[in-house]
Design a protein around this motif. Structure first.
Motif, PDB file in Angstrom:
ATOM      1  N   THR A 198       0.199 -24.593  -6.492  1.00  0.00           N
ATOM      2  CA  THR A 198       0.399 -25.808  -5.655  1.00  0.00           C
ATOM      3  C   THR A 198      -0.520 -25.787  -4.519  1.00  0.00           C
ATOM      4  O   THR A 198      -0.743 -24.905  -3.846  1.00  0.00           O
TER       5      THR A 198
ATOM      6  N   ASN B 293       0.490 -29.826  -7.997  1.00  0.00           N
ATOM      7  CA  ASN B 293       1.121 -28.767  -8.802  1.00  0.00           C
ATOM      8  C   ASN B 293      -0.146 -28.856  -9.861  1.00  0.00           C
ATOM      9  O   ASN B 293      -0.491 -29.962 -10.527  1.00  0.00           O
TER      10      ASN B 293
ATOM     11  N   VAL C  99       4.338 -22.645  -8.653  1.00  0.00           N
ATOM     12  CA  VAL C  99       5.044 -23.844  -9.014  1.00  0.00           C
ATOM     13  C   VAL C  99       6.529 -23.075  -9.776  1.00  0.00           C
ATOM     14  O   VAL C  99       6.484 -22.330 -10.132  1.00  0.00           O
TER      15      VAL C  99
END
Length: 125
Positions: free
Chosen positions: A47, A90, A125
């Motif tokens: 991320t 992401n 993530v």
């Protein structure tokens, strides 16, 4: 005189009606593409969040940047918040680097309008 105004008004209304339909189908296609990307799991999920300066509106600027990021190979999800002037992405670290995301944002539009700062990565993530 009234007849020509009527014709011009009708022509403008027709162009707006047709133009809106084309925009709706482009938006639907972008949503379908984003949904298909979420299905593929990232090999190295990562991320990135960063600040974006230069956005002047939510629809023209933030949405355009969000769609450009979402279409990148390796991006699972991109969200651009106009009010906070922040983006969260992401992505698959196996396919992209945070520098690729920054470059994509800064080259959107004329290549001079948007500036990225305060890039934070490392959150899985």
């Amino acid at each position: 005189m009234k007849f020509s105004k009527l014709i011009i008004g009708f022509a403008l209304a027709a162009m707006l009606f047709v133009g809106c339909k084309k925009n709706e189908s482009k938006t639907a296609n972008a949503k379908d593409t984003a949904a298909k990307k979420e299905v593929a799991a990232a090999v190295k999920p990562e991320t990135a969040s960063f600040h974006i300066e230069g956005m002047t509106c939510a629809i023209g600027c933030a949405k355009t940047i969000e769609e450009k990021l979402s279409k990148m190979d390796g991006v699972q999800k991109a969200k651009v918040d106009f009010d906070k002037k922040e983006a969260t992405v992401n992505f698959d670290l196996d396919k992209l680097k945070s520098e690729d995301l920054v470059k994509a944002v800064e080259t959107t539009g004329d290549g001079k309008t948007y500036k990225v700062s305060d890039v934070k990565t490392g959150n899985k993530v």
